[in-house]
Design a protein around this motif. Sequence first.
Motif, PDB file in Angstrom:
ATOM      1  N   GLN A 404      19.374 -13.553   6.972  1.00 46.67           N
ATOM      2  CA  GLN A 404      18.886 -13.470   8.357  1.00 46.67           C
ATOM      3  C   GLN A 404      18.805 -12.027   8.834  1.00 46.67           C
ATOM      4  OE1 GLN A 404      21.386 -16.022  10.644  1.00 46.67           O
ATOM      5  NE2 GLN A 404      20.205 -17.830  10.066  1.00 46.67           N
ATOM      6  N   ALA A 405      19.834 -11.259   8.521  1.00 47.49           N
ATOM      7  CA  ALA A 405      19.885  -9.884   9.030  1.00 47.49           C
ATOM      8  C   ALA A 405      18.798  -9.027   8.400  1.00 47.49           C
ATOM      9  CB  ALA A 405      21.258  -9.276   8.757  1.00 47.49           C
ATOM     10  N   LEU A 406      18.522  -9.243   7.136  1.00 42.25           N
ATOM     11  CA  LEU A 406      17.569  -8.380   6.429  1.00 42.25           C
ATOM     12  C   LEU A 406      16.216  -9.046   6.217  1.00 42.25           C
ATOM     13  CD1 LEU A 406      19.968  -6.874   3.711  1.00 42.25           C
ATOM     14  CD2 LEU A 406      19.585  -6.093   6.040  1.00 42.25           C
ATOM     15  N   LEU A 407      16.052 -10.240   6.740  1.00 44.92           N
ATOM     16  CA  LEU A 407      14.813 -11.009   6.587  1.00 44.92           C
ATOM     17  C   LEU A 407      14.404 -11.119   5.119  1.00 44.92           C
ATOM     18  CD1 LEU A 407      12.488  -9.824   9.516  1.00 44.92           C
ATOM     19  CD2 LEU A 407      14.252 -11.544   9.529  1.00 44.92           C
ATOM     20  N   LEU A 408      15.362 -11.384   4.266  1.00 47.22           N
ATOM     21  CA  LEU A 408      15.061 -11.408   2.836  1.00 47.22           C
ATOM     22  C   LEU A 408      14.109 -12.536   2.462  1.00 47.22           C
ATOM     23  CD1 LEU A 408      18.477 -10.563   1.133  1.00 47.22           C
ATOM     24  CD2 LEU A 408      16.529  -9.089   1.552  1.00 47.22           C
ATOM     25  N   ASP A 409      14.105 -13.596   3.283  1.00 52.50           N
ATOM     26  CA  ASP A 409      13.224 -14.713   2.937  1.00 52.50           C
ATOM     27  C   ASP A 409      11.971 -14.733   3.801  1.00 52.50           C
ATOM     28  OD1 ASP A 409      14.610 -15.234   5.194  1.00 52.50           O
ATOM     29  OD2 ASP A 409      15.171 -17.295   4.679  1.00 52.50           O
ATOM     30  N   ALA A 410      11.610 -13.571   4.384  1.00 53.31           N
ATOM     31  CA  ALA A 410      10.402 -13.533   5.224  1.00 53.31           C
ATOM     32  C   ALA A 410       9.174 -13.854   4.387  1.00 53.31           C
ATOM     33  CB  ALA A 410      10.268 -12.139   5.841  1.00 53.31           C
ATOM     34  N   GLU A 411       8.315 -14.689   4.933  1.00 55.29           N
ATOM     35  CA  GLU A 411       7.090 -15.057   4.218  1.00 55.29           C
ATOM     36  C   GLU A 411       5.961 -15.183   5.213  1.00 55.29           C
ATOM     37  OE1 GLU A 411       7.448 -18.666   1.956  1.00 55.29           O
ATOM     38  OE2 GLU A 411       9.247 -17.917   0.954  1.00 55.29           O
ATOM     39  N   PRO A 412       4.731 -14.870   4.819  1.00 61.21           N
ATOM     40  CA  PRO A 412       3.628 -15.111   5.748  1.00 61.21           C
ATOM     41  C   PRO A 412       3.417 -16.611   5.907  1.00 61.21           C
ATOM     42  CG  PRO A 412       2.828 -14.164   3.676  1.00 61.21           C
ATOM     43  CD  PRO A 412       4.303 -14.312   3.547  1.00 61.21           C
ATOM     44  N   VAL A 413       2.827 -16.986   7.020  1.00 61.74           N
ATOM     45  CA  VAL A 413       2.592 -18.397   7.288  1.00 61.74           C
ATOM     46  C   VAL A 413       1.509 -18.910   6.330  1.00 61.74           C
ATOM     47  CG1 VAL A 413       0.812 -17.921   9.015  1.00 61.74           C
ATOM     48  CG2 VAL A 413       2.258 -19.928   9.260  1.00 61.74           C
ATOM     49  N   THR A 414       1.597 -20.190   5.995  1.00 62.91           N
ATOM     50  CA  THR A 414       0.532 -20.754   5.164  1.00 62.91           C
ATOM     51  C   THR A 414      -0.654 -21.085   6.058  1.00 62.91           C
ATOM     52  OG1 THR A 414       2.196 -21.690   3.737  1.00 62.91           O
ATOM     53  CG2 THR A 414      -0.024 -22.603   3.518  1.00 62.91           C
ATOM     54  N   LEU A 415      -1.825 -20.628   5.672  1.00 63.35           N
ATOM     55  CA  LEU A 415      -3.009 -20.862   6.504  1.00 63.35           C
ATOM     56  C   LEU A 415      -3.747 -22.101   6.007  1.00 63.35           C
ATOM     57  CD1 LEU A 415      -4.286 -17.184   6.714  1.00 63.35           C
ATOM     58  CD2 LEU A 415      -2.981 -18.443   8.435  1.00 63.35           C
ATOM     59  N   ALA A 416      -4.616 -22.592   6.863  1.00 59.19           N
ATOM     60  CA  ALA A 416      -5.421 -23.742   6.470  1.00 59.19           C
ATOM     61  C   ALA A 416      -6.264 -23.337   5.268  1.00 59.19           C
ATOM     62  CB  ALA A 416      -6.322 -24.128   7.636  1.00 59.19           C
ATOM     63  N   ALA A 417      -6.724 -24.320   4.525  1.00 59.01           N
ATOM     64  CA  ALA A 417      -7.559 -24.027   3.357  1.00 59.01           C
ATOM     65  C   ALA A 417      -8.630 -23.015   3.765  1.00 59.01           C
ATOM     66  CB  ALA A 417      -8.199 -25.316   2.876  1.00 59.01           C
ATOM     67  N   THR A 418      -8.918 -22.087   2.875  1.00 59.36           N
ATOM     68  CA  THR A 418      -9.805 -20.987   3.207  1.00 59.36           C
ATOM     69  C   THR A 418     -11.102 -21.491   3.848  1.00 59.36           C
ATOM     70  OG1 THR A 418      -8.909 -20.013   1.246  1.00 59.36           O
ATOM     71  CG2 THR A 418     -10.787 -18.897   2.221  1.00 59.36           C
ATOM     72  N   PRO A 419     -11.407 -21.059   5.076  1.00 63.57           N
ATOM     73  CA  PRO A 419     -12.633 -21.528   5.712  1.00 63.57           C
ATOM     74  C   PRO A 419     -13.861 -21.013   4.965  1.00 63.57           C
ATOM     75  CG  PRO A 419     -11.628 -19.789   7.009  1.00 63.57           C
ATOM     76  CD  PRO A 419     -10.701 -20.071   5.884  1.00 63.57           C
ATOM     77  N   ALA A 420     -14.931 -21.790   5.016  1.00 59.28           N
ATOM     78  CA  ALA A 420     -16.139 -21.429   4.279  1.00 59.28           C
ATOM     79  C   ALA A 420     -16.783 -20.188   4.881  1.00 59.28           C
ATOM     80  CB  ALA A 420     -17.112 -22.597   4.300  1.00 59.28           C
ATOM     81  N   GLN A 421     -16.667 -20.006   6.173  1.00 63.73           N
ATOM     82  CA  GLN A 421     -17.338 -18.869   6.792  1.00 63.73           C
ATOM     83  C   GLN A 421     -16.342 -18.063   7.635  1.00 63.73           C
ATOM     84  OE1 GLN A 421     -19.173 -20.853  10.155  1.00 63.73           O
ATOM     85  NE2 GLN A 421     -19.676 -22.483   8.703  1.00 63.73           N
ATOM     86  N   TRP A 422     -16.835 -16.974   8.193  1.00 67.21           N
ATOM     87  CA  TRP A 422     -16.025 -16.063   8.987  1.00 67.21           C
ATOM     88  C   TRP A 422     -15.311 -16.792  10.117  1.00 67.21           C
ATOM     89  CZ3 TRP A 422     -13.790 -11.511   9.566  1.00 67.21           C
ATOM     90  CH2 TRP A 422     -13.465 -11.081  10.860  1.00 67.21           C
ATOM     91  N   GLU A 423     -14.021 -16.652  10.194  1.00 71.52           N
ATOM     92  CA  GLU A 423     -13.323 -17.174  11.364  1.00 71.52           C
ATOM     93  C   GLU A 423     -12.928 -15.958  12.184  1.00 71.52           C
ATOM     94  OE1 GLU A 423      -9.398 -18.940  10.587  1.00 71.52           O
ATOM     95  OE2 GLU A 423      -9.077 -17.436   9.050  1.00 71.52           O
ATOM     96  N   GLY A 424     -12.951 -16.089  13.481  1.00 65.83           N
ATOM     97  CA  GLY A 424     -12.677 -14.941  14.330  1.00 65.83           C
ATOM     98  C   GLY A 424     -11.243 -14.465  14.195  1.00 65.83           C
ATOM     99  N   VAL A 425     -11.059 -13.162  14.278  1.00 67.66           N
ATOM    100  CA  VAL A 425      -9.710 -12.592  14.250  1.00 67.66           C
ATOM    101  C   VAL A 425      -9.581 -11.644  15.441  1.00 67.66           C
ATOM    102  CG1 VAL A 425      -8.072 -11.182  12.938  1.00 67.66           C
ATOM    103  CG2 VAL A 425      -9.607 -12.729  11.725  1.00 67.66           C
TER     104      VAL A 425
END
Length: 652
Positions: A404-425
Amino acid sequence: MNSIQPLNDIIVSLSNHVRQGAPRQLLLISGDRQWCQQQISGLSCPTTRILWIGDAGVGLVPPVQLKPVSAKQTHQLLGQESECVFFDCWSGFNPNGFGQVAGTLIAGGVFVLITPPLSAWQAFNDPEYGHIAVEPYGVADVGRRFIRHLQGCIGSDTDLIQFTEDNPLPQLCRPTDPLASSAGTHVQPEAETSSCSAPFRTADQERTVKQCLQAVRQSRAVLVLTADRGRGKSAALGILAAVLMRRGITAPQPDIPNTDSSVNRDRLDIILTAPSRGAVQSVIAMLERFLSAELREHPRDLWVYGQNRLRFMLPDQLSRQQPDADLLLIDEAAAIPAPVLLSLLDYRRVIFASTLHGYEGTGQGFAVRFMPTLDRRVPERQLLSMQQPVRWAEGDPLERFTYQALLLDAEPVTLAATPAQWEGVNFRKLDRDDLIADSEMLKQLFGLLILAHYRTTPGDLRILLDSPNIEVWAGFSEEEESKLVATALLAYEGPINHGLAEAIMAGTRRPKGQLIPQTLLAHCHIPEAAGCRGLRVMRIAVHPQRQRRGIGTALLQAIEQASTDIDWLGTSFGATAELLSFWQPFGFRLQRLGYNRDKVSGTHAAVMLRGVSPAGIVLQEKGTEKASLQLKKLASQGTGQISSDLLSLFAL
Ligand SMILES: CC(=O)SCCNC(=O)CCNC(=O)[C@H](O)C(C)(C)COP(=O)(O)OP(=O)(O)OC[C@H]1O[C@@H](n2cnc3c(N)ncnc32)[C@H](O)[C@@H]1OP(=O)(O)O
Ligand SMILES: Nc1ncnc2c1ncn2[C@@H]1O[C@H](COP(=O)(O)OP(=O)(O)OP(=O)(O)O)[C@@H](O)[C@H]1O
């Protein structure tokens, strides 16, 4: 009030309670300096396996029997075991040191964290601030967010034992069973965790070594062994190597190495690699333990048993020389860049061993960047994993706190299956106070950075949160604002005052930070660099599920548009064809190519700049001219120090 006695009791009772399966306790001693000093001054230290982490003269004075080890030197302790650790925060909280030394504590041990009073910790002038503040900032400019994060971790940890002036050590110190009863955690009897035969520490380790022995009898074997820290994976490699050096690779292998000493007739060559020699201490310790006096150690990291040999080599040297070997063992593979790992697949038998959540490098990055290519190239590879900790019990309170203190298990969130086209960011600069208040977002962000760069350490978390010249940018999915798809870590650099700039050019001063102005002044001899202010992209990362969709480029654009007060955007990274084809189209131009190859990645550092103000454009052009001369000189020297392929990639 005399509190020395209870602390002594804890240490004394260690000899009774240090045993396999017992939880490791985190004991917090917090109070004013004098009070903290009083608590530890009279310790009698009955066991020799006590570590004092701190800097004498800066922090508290340790009991005379204990020789302090600076938190910056704790890498030297890797592979060692301790029964009690004192971590003196009056000397500063170094996150890497904390992570490394926590891993040395064995089951039943006590980790004593000594801090200023919790309510005053943010106001305390932590000696680490001196390392986080870069020119021209002072320690007063450094943020207190990391300490706030630690305070939060301490406050929410119900297993942690707090010892303060108002809260003396209560039942804990009964010499009868102080440790086991305190945490409310069940102490496992030794038998529960030791259902394995010597020399193995866990059944998991025994199974793993046997699986490896079986696999390497084949003429081709590629294995990937993953585990969290302290599962005995390095030792497993050492036991495996010991068995093979004793018996050869093709002979039927017995269960354990020390029952039969017949030596195989054919010579066996094993190569061992890891990001540093220190990382393989456990491997070598096992080799020495099981081959004992018959093992001869030669200079230059070579061990010989009969006619069988094991040699340690650093990854870059190995990848370039590729000497013949019957078996290649790669430890801490996650801290070695994927292209280097892939270049080693030509060895017919390879075992990749990797920590999943380490203090350096990351199994997650390994999983995302290396495993998919490995799966394509060697579909028959075998996956092995080890779960049982060797030094402590599963669900260990100190391990949980460290994560917890060092965020050793930090991971990016899993995103929805890759969209076919540009999604806004949506891109925006993050407020770091908001970031520290949103632990989920912080974990996503740090997880993305860990995953994107093999050398991210917990120390980077503190810099990210507190360094005064840092900005953090993020890109969020337009569809789901809570999902982070990109991030960039930026550092303001320059201007540099005249006197300092002259000293840098003369080579008499080398202040912390200010990487790009210093490169331009010291190596390129461009005095104009001192007057410019820029923003260096220290790190940029796009979520692996969203790469090659223009998001990284759009993030750079957003940063440049919002940063109206800078002369240049810059960056420094290990030059590869892929990264150059990201930076160059955006207008970044080479200013300086490092002569030395990184020993792990085998890359040369490229410093690149894109001028954005008139002064910045002039600076960039001057730097590019110098770089062009440097490249011409390198090409004409033809020493092979820097490959012509790399030189030809730069657009000048
Ligand atoms: C200072 C530093 O941080 S250097 C380290 C950079 N970060 C990393 O390496 C982490 C892992 N990689 C990433 O996070 C991302 O791939 C980034 C940040 C490098 C690039 O972000 P992306 O959003 O994927 O790049 P983007 O889509 O904007 O690419 C623009 C162009 O760069 C080039 N490019 C980007 N990535 C690659 C690649 N892996 N191989 C070859 N070309 C590439 C291409 O020309 C691409 O255009 P195209 O896709 O039309 O051919
Ligand atoms: N079978 C064994 N016999 C003796 N000691 C062992 C054995 N297995 C592990 N150890 C010891 O336990 C400790 C942890 O083991 P090791 O270093 O192999 O773990 P690891 O999974 O590689 O962890 P890390 O990622 O922290 O390096 C080491 O001190 C090692 O020497």
